[in-house]
Design a protein around this motif. Structure first.
Motif, mmCIF file in Angstrom:
data_model
loop_
_atom_site.group_PDB
_atom_site.id
_atom_site.type_symbol
_atom_site.label_atom_id
_atom_site.label_comp_id
_atom_site.label_asym_id
_atom_site.label_seq_id
_atom_site.Cartn_x
_atom_site.Cartn_y
_atom_site.Cartn_z
ATOM 1 N N VAL A 352 0.847 -1.189 0.000
ATOM 2 C CA VAL A 352 0.000 0.000 0.000
ATOM 3 C C VAL A 352 0.884 1.241 0.000
ATOM 4 O O VAL A 352 1.812 1.362 0.813
ATOM 5 N N PHE A 353 0.553 2.193 -0.892
ATOM 6 C CA PHE A 353 1.336 3.425 -1.013
ATOM 7 C C PHE A 353 0.406 4.638 -1.011
ATOM 8 O O PHE A 353 -0.660 4.620 -1.635
ATOM 9 N N ILE A 354 0.825 5.676 -0.308
ATOM 10 C CA ILE A 354 0.209 7.000 -0.405
ATOM 11 C C ILE A 354 1.103 7.831 -1.324
ATOM 12 O O ILE A 354 2.280 8.053 -1.026
ATOM 13 N N ILE A 355 0.557 8.275 -2.443
ATOM 14 C CA ILE A 355 1.329 9.066 -3.415
ATOM 15 C C ILE A 355 0.742 10.472 -3.415
ATOM 16 O O ILE A 355 -0.362 10.700 -3.910
ATOM 17 N N SER A 356 1.476 11.404 -2.827
ATOM 18 C CA SER A 356 0.930 12.740 -2.572
ATOM 19 C C SER A 356 1.889 13.832 -3.020
ATOM 20 O O SER A 356 3.087 13.592 -3.216
ATOM 21 N N GLY A 357 1.348 15.022 -3.145
ATOM 22 C CA GLY A 357 2.184 16.177 -3.444
ATOM 23 C C GLY A 357 2.655 16.898 -2.201
ATOM 24 O O GLY A 357 3.380 17.888 -2.274
ATOM 25 N N ARG A 358 2.267 16.384 -1.027
ATOM 26 C CA ARG A 358 2.621 17.037 0.242
ATOM 27 C C ARG A 358 4.077 16.761 0.613
ATOM 28 O O ARG A 358 4.686 15.779 0.175
ATOM 29 N N PRO A 359 4.664 17.620 1.493
ATOM 30 C CA PRO A 359 6.047 17.408 1.945
ATOM 31 C C PRO A 359 6.173 16.111 2.742
ATOM 32 O O PRO A 359 5.218 15.649 3.377
ATOM 33 N N ARG A 360 7.358 15.548 2.740
ATOM 34 C CA ARG A 360 7.569 14.276 3.448
ATOM 35 C C ARG A 360 7.445 14.448 4.958
ATOM 36 O O ARG A 360 7.088 13.497 5.655
ATOM 37 N N SER A 361 7.733 15.641 5.480
ATOM 38 C CA SER A 361 7.611 15.856 6.922
ATOM 39 C C SER A 361 6.158 15.684 7.377
ATOM 40 O O SER A 361 5.885 15.110 8.438
ATOM 41 N N GLU A 362 5.204 16.164 6.585
ATOM 42 C CA GLU A 362 3.797 16.007 6.922
ATOM 43 C C GLU A 362 3.382 14.543 6.845
ATOM 44 O O GLU A 362 2.674 14.037 7.720
ATOM 45 N N LEU A 363 3.796 13.859 5.796
ATOM 46 C CA LEU A 363 3.417 12.444 5.657
ATOM 47 C C LEU A 363 4.003 11.610 6.788
ATOM 48 O O LEU A 363 3.345 10.693 7.298
ATOM 49 N N ASP A 364 5.238 11.912 7.197
ATOM 50 C CA ASP A 364 5.853 11.182 8.312
ATOM 51 C C ASP A 364 5.078 11.402 9.610
ATOM 52 O O ASP A 364 4.864 10.471 10.391
ATOM 53 N N SER A 365 4.644 12.652 9.845
ATOM 54 C CA SER A 365 3.931 12.949 11.088
ATOM 55 C C SER A 365 2.532 12.326 11.107
ATOM 56 O O SER A 365 2.028 11.940 12.161
ATOM 57 N N TRP A 366 1.922 12.196 9.948
ATOM 58 C CA TRP A 366 0.574 11.647 9.871
ATOM 59 C C TRP A 366 0.556 10.113 9.872
ATOM 60 O O TRP A 366 -0.355 9.506 10.436
ATOM 61 N N PHE A 367 1.536 9.526 9.204
ATOM 62 C CA PHE A 367 1.509 8.072 9.007
ATOM 63 C C PHE A 367 2.737 7.397 9.630
ATOM 64 O O PHE A 367 3.264 6.421 9.099
ATOM 65 N N GLY A 368 3.192 7.932 10.748
ATOM 66 C CA GLY A 368 4.388 7.372 11.391
ATOM 67 C C GLY A 368 4.100 6.379 12.491
ATOM 68 O O GLY A 368 5.025 5.923 13.179
#
Length: 570
Positions: A352-368
């Motif tokens: 499963v992958f989330i492919i987004s235009g958001r910064p990696r810092s946000e994705l790490d904080s949300w899905f960490g």
């Protein structure tokens, strides 16, 4: 001008508009050459031609054929002719302007004033520069039949068109054809046939007549200079220009135009023939949307059935607009989203992958969270990639030094446009810079974004940078960075045993993903059941659609429940 994106195809501009291909192509019409050249077989034509040659023997003949219309520029033509005779008095008695003025199609105060002005100018020129047996201007205020028009064209050394606003205006083409077919006085070779044109730059035929003297009709002095250039031009140069024009007129006839038009129409219609058109919206919001006949709503039952019988799956999901509504006040994923993703990641058959235009810092904080340790992440539309393996680290599809090399050029330009566009702001990412104008005035924001794109493309022409215009943003990012590359990386990670692909997105950037997974369904070495799904019923490369994010979550919930059911059976 309209801010629409387009592509150049087969000499035309192709615009993708609500799923349809709208083609714009310049196809100037022509004249029926045979009708004009055949006119020299008519006795009345040769009789009138003989009269004209005798009347203007030894003189250079300029001809104008115009309607009595304020936009035809007849008064400007006469003013320039007056200036020519005044500046070059050696041509007095040697040059004649024949102005054929077709009757006005309507009566009005403007027409009456124009006729009065024309009469005054003609009288002034003939009084000031005329003499016994010589009138510098011959004004014919009547409808001239075709045979007489052919006779005048064949005798004219130069034709003058000074319209300030006009359509195609085929008169110069008629003149070229008549000069080509006119009998030679001395029986000379065809290669020595001559003609000359003075054409307003506001006339539709002007670009196709490369040998004509193009003028701005409002510049009377320029027209006068062109008069002098035309009447003093060497016979050899006049012959060369005529030959060039004749080749064009001979080939680009009315029949050629009609055939080209219908061929282009058939080609465009063939592109759209498979599409089904639907009328959506009301009032000013009404629009016609064209959709592929295979485009249909994704049925949960059929998706779950394919999911249950496959063992090596790739699930790729966009975030904004797909898992969460674009209009949501908060962008942080709610517990429902994280629980569904955790359940899908718990199935060992899934990647499963989330492919987004958001910064990696946000994705790490949300899905960490630990439950999402095997969730793959792609940030900034593919620049950063994190494998769907526990403990994996971020990798890049480029070097950060490539980014910094052009940011110093882009930022001052964006700041300039931000200052002049109320409601816009700049978002700086690690790999890209985004100019947002969703809160600006819609019309002004679009105009500014179009101008910004043109500005950036001109200054970044030597940089490996891509400027992408979206409905409410302009993004500047390294070349080759897009979601398609990310999908290719995901497919490589899953391996050759891939048998199920689910790809979901909602906007234009996700079309790259759909195009990539579409190739998987036709790949002989990677047979898989492919479900490319867009959010919203709109033109897309995806074959399926769901109406909103709620239906997306319901669909993913059904898949997670199927995984849980299979796990219990095992």
């Amino acid at each position: 001008m309209l801010g629409l994106e387009f592509q150049s195809k087969r000499g035309s501009i192709a615009i993708e508009y609500f799923g349809r291909t709208v083609s714009l192509k310049i196809m100037p019409t022509g004249v029926k050459v045979e009708r004009l050249t055949g006119g020299f077989e008519w006795p009345e034509t040769m009789w009138r031609r003989g009269e004209i040659l005798h009347e203007f023997e030894g003189k250079t003949v300029l001809v104008g054929v115009d309607d009595i219309d304020p936009f035809k520029g007849i008064e400007l033509k006469l003013q320039a002719y007056h200036l020519l005779l005044k500046l070059h008095n050696e041509w007095q008695g040697k040059v004649v302007l024949v102005q054929i003025a077709n009757p006005a199609r309507s009566t009005s105060k403007d027409i009456s004033e124009l006729q009065s002005t024309i009469h005054t100018l003609v009288e002034t020129i003939n009084t000031e520069f005329g003499s016994e047996g010589y009138k510098p201007v011959m004004l014919l205020e009547r409808s001239v039949p075709l045979h007489e028009r052919i006779a005048f064209y064949s005798c004219a050394d130069c034709v003058v068109v000074t319209a300030t606003r006009d359509g195609m205006n085929l008169m110069p083409y008629e003149y070229i054809a008549c000069r080509e077919a006119a009998p030679q006085k001395d029986g000379g070779e065809r290669s020595m046939k001559q003609s000359m044109l003075i054409v307003s730059e506001f006339v539709g035929c002007s670009p196709s007549l490369s040998g004509a003297l193009r003028v701005n009709p409002w510049n009377v002095a320029h027209i006068a200079d062109s008069y002098y250039q035309a009447i003093t031009m060497s016979p050899h140069e006049r012959a060369v220009r005529h030959e060039k024009h004749w080749r064009y007129v001979q080939h680009h006839t009315a029949a050629f135009w009609a055939e080209s038009y219908f061929n282009e129409l058939k080609r465009v219609c063939d592109l759209n023939s498979r599409l089904r058109c639907y009328g959506l919206g009301f009032g000013l919001g009404f629009r016609v949307v064209a959709l592929d006949p295979d485009f249909r709503k994704l049925e949960i039952d059929s998706l779950v059935s394919a999911y249950s019988r496959t063992k090596n799956r790739a699930i790729m999901l966009d975030y904004d607009g797909t898992l969460t509504p674009s209009s949501s006040l908060t962008t942080v994923p709610n517990p429902e989203i994280t629980n569904i993703l955790a359940a899908l990641c718990a199935d060992n058959a899934n990647k499963v992958f989330i492919i987004s235009g958001r910064p990696r810092s946000e994705l790490d904080s949300w899905f960490g969270a630990d439950s999402l340790s095997e969730l793959g992440l792609v940030a900034e539309n593919g620049f950063f990639y994190k494998s769907a393996e526990s403990g994996s680290q971020w990798t890049t599809h480029g070097t950060e030094s490539d980014v910094f090399s052009w940011q110093s050029i882009v930022l001052p330009i964006l700041q300039l446009y931000t200052e002049s566009t109320d409601g816009s702001y700049i978002q700086e990412k690690e790999s890209a810079i985004v100019w947002h104008f969703e809160d600006a005035d819609p019309d002004f924001g679009n105009w500014q974004s179009k101008e910004l794109v043109d500005h950036l493309e001109s200054v970044l022409v030597n940089e490996s940078v891509q400027v992408v215009k979206c409905p409410t943003t302009v993004e500047i990012k390294p070349q080759g960075v897009n979601k398609r590359k990310s999908v290719e990386s995901v497919l490589m990670e899953v391996g050759s045993g891939l048998d199920f692909v689910l790809c979901m997105g909602d906007d234009r950037s996700d079309e790259d993903m759909f195009a990539c997974v579409e190739n998987v369904s036709f790949s002989p070495h990677m047979p898989a059941e492919v479900f490319a799904c867009t959010v919203g019923q709109k033109p897309s490369r995806a074959r399926f659609y769901l109406n909103d994010t709620n239906e997306v979550l319901d669909t993913l919930q059904a898949l997670s429940m199927q995984s849980a059911q299979q796990s219990r059976k095992e």
